[in-house]
Design a protein around this motif. Structure first.
Motif, PDB file in Angstrom:
ATOM      1  N   LYS A   1     -55.400  90.701  27.415  1.00  0.00           N
ATOM      2  CA  LYS A   1     -56.719  90.990  27.965  1.00  0.00           C
ATOM      3  C   LYS A   1     -56.809  92.377  28.596  1.00  0.00           C
ATOM      4  O   LYS A   1     -57.903  92.899  28.788  1.00  0.00           O
ATOM      5  CB  LYS A   1     -57.094  89.935  29.011  1.00  0.00           C
ATOM      6  CG  LYS A   1     -57.029  88.526  28.496  1.00  0.00           C
ATOM      7  CD  LYS A   1     -58.364  88.077  28.014  1.00  0.00           C
ATOM      8  CE  LYS A   1     -58.309  86.602  27.709  1.00  0.00           C
ATOM      9  NZ  LYS A   1     -58.694  86.291  26.373  1.00  0.00           N
ATOM     10  N   LEU A  13     -56.600  93.850  21.128  1.00  0.00           N
ATOM     11  CA  LEU A  13     -56.975  92.637  21.862  1.00  0.00           C
ATOM     12  C   LEU A  13     -56.972  91.421  20.933  1.00  0.00           C
ATOM     13  O   LEU A  13     -56.403  90.376  21.262  1.00  0.00           O
ATOM     14  CB  LEU A  13     -58.362  92.808  22.491  1.00  0.00           C
ATOM     15  CG  LEU A  13     -58.961  91.588  23.184  1.00  0.00           C
ATOM     16  CD1 LEU A  13     -58.119  91.165  24.379  1.00  0.00           C
ATOM     17  CD2 LEU A  13     -60.396  91.873  23.602  1.00  0.00           C
ATOM     18  N   GLY A  40     -59.130  94.887  26.988  1.00  0.00           N
ATOM     19  CA  GLY A  40     -60.577  94.699  27.068  1.00  0.00           C
ATOM     20  C   GLY A  40     -61.317  95.785  27.830  1.00  0.00           C
ATOM     21  O   GLY A  40     -62.335  96.283  27.350  1.00  0.00           O
TER      22      GLY A  40
END
Length: 125
Positions: A97, A91, A100
Motif C-alpha cells: 500500500k 501496487l 498508493g
C-alpha cells in the motif's frame, strides 16, 4: 527539459511498454489478481496509453515549432507515467500500500503537463 528526439524516443518506448503490459495483464495477470487489483493495473495501462500519445504529440510539436513549454509538458508527462502508472503497477502486483500515495503525485505531473501545453498553445498563436 526534453529534446524532441528524447520525447519521441520516450513516447515510442512507453507505447511499446503499454502494449506489453496490456498483453501481460490480459493473458497472465487477469486470473492472478483480485478484481480490485486488476482494475488498478488496468487504470495504469489506460493512463500510460493516453499519455504516451501526449508524449508523441509533444515530440511532433517540438519538431515543428520548438517551445520550452512543450519540452516541459513532455517532461511532466514522462514523470507522470512513471509515478502514476508505475505506482499502480507496483501496487497491483505487490499489494504494498505504500505505493498508493505516489499515484496522486503522478496525477499532478499529468496536470502540469496539460497546463504546459495550454501555455504553449497560447504563446504560439
Amino acid at each position: 527539459m526534453l529534446s524532441s528526439r528524447w520525447t519521441l524516443l520516450l513516447a515510442a518506448i512507453s507505447g511499446a511498454m503499454t502494449v506489453i503490459f496490456g498483453a501481460f495483464a490480459a493473458h497472465i495477470l487477469k486470473t492472478q489478481l483480485s478484481t480490485n487489483m486488476w482494475s488498478v493495473f488496468e487504470t495504469g495501462i489506460q493512463y500510460q496509453a493516453w499519455h504516451s500519445l501526449a508524449l508523441l504529440a509533444c515530440g511532433i510539436w517540438a519538431r515543428i515549432m520548438p517551445s520550452k513549454a512543450v519540452s516541459y509538458a513532455a517532461l511532466f508527462f514522462a514523470l507522470g507515467i512513471v509515478c502514476f502508472s508505475g505506482s499502480l503497477y507496483v501496487l497491483a502486483l505487490t499489494g504494498i500500500k505504500w505505493f498508493g500515495p505516489i499515484t496522486p503525485i503522478g496525477g499532478v505531473f499529468f496536470i502540469f503537463g496539460w497546463v504546459a501545453l495550454i501555455v504553449a498553445a497560447w504563446r504560439s498563436a
